[in-house]
Design an enzyme around this catalytic site. Structure first.
Site, mmCIF file in Angstrom:
data_model
loop_
_atom_site.group_PDB
_atom_site.id
_atom_site.type_symbol
_atom_site.label_atom_id
_atom_site.label_comp_id
_atom_site.label_asym_id
_atom_site.label_seq_id
_atom_site.Cartn_x
_atom_site.Cartn_y
_atom_site.Cartn_z
ATOM 1 N N ASP A 245 0.830 -1.209 0.000
ATOM 2 C CA ASP A 245 0.000 0.000 0.000
ATOM 3 C C ASP A 245 0.867 1.264 0.000
ATOM 4 O OD1 ASP A 245 -2.339 1.484 0.132
ATOM 5 O OD2 ASP A 245 -3.146 0.413 1.863
ATOM 6 N N ASP B 74 -10.671 1.953 -3.842
ATOM 7 C CA ASP B 74 -11.183 1.607 -2.513
ATOM 8 C C ASP B 74 -12.698 1.491 -2.496
ATOM 9 O OD1 ASP B 74 -9.013 1.091 -1.001
ATOM 10 O OD2 ASP B 74 -8.891 3.058 -0.047
HETATM 11 C C1 DGJ Z 1 -5.890 1.840 1.818
HETATM 12 C C2 DGJ Z 1 -6.228 0.691 0.939
HETATM 13 O O1 DGJ Z 1 -6.639 1.144 -0.310
HETATM 14 C C3 DGJ Z 1 -7.255 -0.190 1.614
HETATM 15 O O2 DGJ Z 1 -7.636 -1.233 0.777
HETATM 16 C C4 DGJ Z 1 -6.687 -0.707 2.896
HETATM 17 O O3 DGJ Z 1 -5.623 -1.583 2.651
HETATM 18 C C5 DGJ Z 1 -6.237 0.442 3.779
HETATM 19 N N1 DGJ Z 1 -5.367 1.338 3.076
HETATM 20 C C6 DGJ Z 1 -5.535 -0.060 5.002
HETATM 21 O O4 DGJ Z 1 -5.034 0.950 5.767
#
Ligand code: DGJ
Length: 687
Positions: free
Chosen positions: A431, A489
């Site tokens: 991430d 997301d």
């Molecule tokens: C942002 C990501 O896009 C999510 O899927 C998740 O992993 C969160 N971060 C976790 O903090």
């Protein structure tokens, strides 16, 4: 000499005669039989007249056009101190690559043009300082001519949970430019910058597109001069890069692609080539991700029923998301402390992984290696490892780790390497949750690439998913080093349909994650039927992101039926040609995937909203063989699809229709009266 590259109906012709910079005479449609004499005749005939009130000889746009030669457009290559002394040192052909070398003052430049078997043009650039004093490289972009009929621009903007929103415009004279400054692609990444004949669509129109295979800042533009030249430019955005004598800078590859079959024509070239550019992997496993299921509420007790439910519905991989490492109780702390939190996981991750593996699933783990929290042991021990100044504004309460610092790089490398050695980890979700917000981020991106390359070399079996607050780092630079993108997301299928459609122009479906989320989407609060959520996730690398340990038997059965459907059609979904329909109704999205031998296909007819007429526009099934006869039938995705009236068209009631591909592409089949936020899934097979 005049050089000619040809592949898959694309010609790239470079006039490299003389000592001036070579000129791209043509990039686009293959022009028929061209021997050396015809190439010479073409290049000579293309020399323009002298424009009124201009330089006193015909102006041709060279690969590195200079102000002093008469180019008053945006310079693709800018080196300081400026030198008007440009010399063409030579152009040679090396297989499918043309290698152009130039001297520009003290700078030595190499431009490489490669035409892949799919007709994708790759432009690589290098500069070396051959002088005795420092030089500054301010731009090292690729510049390509497009014809005057290329008038309309399509590029992308977007925001968190709303990535790759298309924007179209008809610029007048001047420059339409997109310069990004996120230190990552960003949610508003221009992504695939396209110009084309006005009104081009998915299945029609002539289009020229560029993409910078790079995970940092970029500069892409279209310029139409009032003299009559039209060009596209693309490259990494350089903030005055200093090069010492003898130093070389290698620019990221620019990917350029032409088609006269609209955006689907671009995908038809790009997808097979991207599949050869990325690392080959096996069938994409159904993935359960714990983020929206439990967020930071992690424990063996909490997760065991979820693991079991995942196994029950046929998931093949479980990814433990954020929250597992030392002190990470929420999103305000602990980034950098990549050891398992002994309070949450007193026996380490082994008991969880044993359960996951015992249930027949692979195990994946979330990390965010490029970041550091103020409140972390790492920041307390090494405040000097922060790229962002300690008093700089934070973003998601976090700072950026300076990967260009050798000790910081080594620390993070060794920590990840140790985790991968300690646990049987099949995949990392990598991430990156903030913009960098510092100038000159190119070295940080290059250090990231070195980190990914080193870890992949040491652990070649470990897959990596690139995530950046959803889909803020989706590019072909990082795809050399990762296997999956977290597309966005948002798990809201209505939002997802659009994001997936546009992301899928460049990226083949098997590299894009899509999950079935909760009935009420966490990002939008909208509700969606299970059938719609499942049909939306089916076409990409499918997964689940919901606490299904609380689901009832009917829901679990539906998910199990859906994962079985995904597995049964996985080779088709992830190996075929993506096709999309230009539907006149903005409430309708139609898309599908057709097998390479055109013997089978899956399509979705999606109602995003209320149709704009009582009887919706017909089902159009493009990409099939016009002469073959196909059977079309609706497939049950595993849960009921809602309609506004119980009166399906006769062909659906009869269980399907048999028609030639030519008729199906024309659009004769009426869809059912789908409720807003539903999709019909269709399976097409040869008779
Ligand atoms: C942002 C990501 O896009 C999510 O899927 C998740 O992993 C969160 N971060 C976790 O903090």
């Amino acid at each position: 000499m005049i050089h000619h590259l040809r592949a898959a109906g694309v010609d790239f012709i470079l006039d490299a005669r003389g000592t001036a910079a070579p000129v791209v005479v043509h990039w686009g449609r293959a022009l028929g039989d061209l021997d050396a004499a015809a190439l010479r005749a073409l290049a000579d005939a293309a020399i323009p007249a002298v424009a009124p009130s201009s330089i006193d000889r015909p102006f041709r746009v060279g690969v590195v056009p200079l102000l002093t030669e008469g180019w008053t457009g945006r310079p693709p290559v800018e080196i300081s101190p400026f030198s008007p002394a440009l010399r063409h040192l030579g152009t040679r052909r090396d297989g499918d690559t043309l290698v152009v070398t130039l001297a520009l003052g003290d700078a030595w430049l190499e431009l490489r043009y490669t035409l892949t078997p799919q007709g994708v043009l790759l432009v690589d650039r290098r500069v070396r300082n051959d002088g005795v004093a420092d030089i500054e490289v301010r731009a090292l972009a690729a510049l390509l001519p497009v014809p005057a009929r290329a008038r309309e621009v399509l590029d992308f903007s977007g925001r968190w949970a709303g990535e790759r929103e298309p924007q179209r415009l008809l610029p007048g004279h001047g420059v339409w430019a997109r310069d990004t400054r996120h230190g990552r692609g960003g949610h508003d990444d221009p992504f695939l910058f396209t110009v084309g004949t006005p009104g081009f669509g998915f299945r029609h129109g002539e289009v020229w597109a560029t993409h910078v295979a790079w995970s940092g800042d970029r500069s892409v533009w279209f310029e139409r001069s009032d003299v009559g030249f039209s060009v596209v430019g693309a490259g990494e955005r350089l903030d005055a890069l200093a090069l010492a004598p003898g130093e070389t800078h290698e620019a990221p590859t620019v990917v350029a692609v032409w088609s006269d079959d609209g955006l689907d024509g671009l995908s038809a070239r790009l997808h097979p080539w991207v599949r050869s550019w990325a690392t080959p992997r096996g069938p994409r496993p159904v993935t359960l991700n714990t983020w929206e299921a439990v967020y930071f509420e992690q424990s063996l007790e909490r997760l065991t029923p979820l693991v079991d439910a995942a196994a029950r519905v046929g998931a093949e991989r479980l990814v433990l998301d954020d929250g597992w490492f030392h002190g990470r109780t929420d999103d305000r702390r602990a980034l950098g402390d990549w050891t398992v939190d002994e309070r949450v996981w007193p026996d380490g991750l082994d008991p969880l992984i044993s359960r996951v593996n015992g249930d027949g699933l692979e195990f994946g783990l979330w990390v965010e290696p490029e970041m550091i929290s103020d409140d972390s042991d790492l920041a307390r021990a090494h405040p000097e490892w922060m790229l962002t100044p300690a008093d700089a504004v934070t973003w998601r309460f976090q700072h950026v780790l300076d990967l260009t610092h050798p000790d910081a790089w080594q620390y993070i490398h060794d920590r990840l390497d140790a985790l991968l050695a300690q646990y049987p980890i099949a995949a990392l979700k990598w991430d990156h949750n903030r913009d960098l917000l510092v100038p000159r981020t190119g070295d940080q991106v290059r250090a990231l690439y070195r980190l990914l390359d080193a870890l992949r070399a040491a652990h070649p079996g470990v897959e990596i998913e690139s995530c950046a607050s959803g889909g803020a780092r989706i590019d072909l630079g990082i795809l050399r080093r990762v296997d999956r993108f977290w597309t966005s997301d948002t798990n809201d299928p209505l939002a997802r349909q659009r994001i997936q459609r546009w992301t899928g122009i460049l990226i083949p479906p098997e590299f894009l994650g899509s999950h079935v989320g909760d009935e009420r989407a966490h990002t939008t609060g909208r509700t969606a039927s299970l059938a719609f959520r499942m049909t939306t996730a089916l076409f990409l690398h499918a997964g689940i992101e919901s606490d299904i340990s609380k689901a009832d038997d009917a829901q679990l059965d539906a998910l199990a039926a859906w994962t079985a459907l995904y597995r049964a059609h996985r080779a088709l979904l992830h190996g075929g040609a993506t096709v999309r329909v230009d539907d006149p109704d903005p409430a309708v999205l139609q898309h599908g995937v057709v097998a390479p031998d055109r013997g089978e296909a899956l399509f979705a007819y999606v109602a995003l909203d209320r149709f704009d007429q009582a009887l919706p526009s017909p089902i159009v099934l493009p990409g099939l063989d016009t002469d073959r006869r196909y059977r079309v039938r609706a497939i049950d995705v595993g849960a009921p699809v809602r309609t506004v009236q119980d009166a399906d068209p006769a062909w659906l009631v009869a269980g399907g229709a048999v028609l030639p591909g030519s008729v199906l592409a024309e659009g004769v089949l009426p869809p059912p009266l789908l409720a807003p936020g539903e999709a019909l899934l269709l399976h097409v097979t040869t008779e």
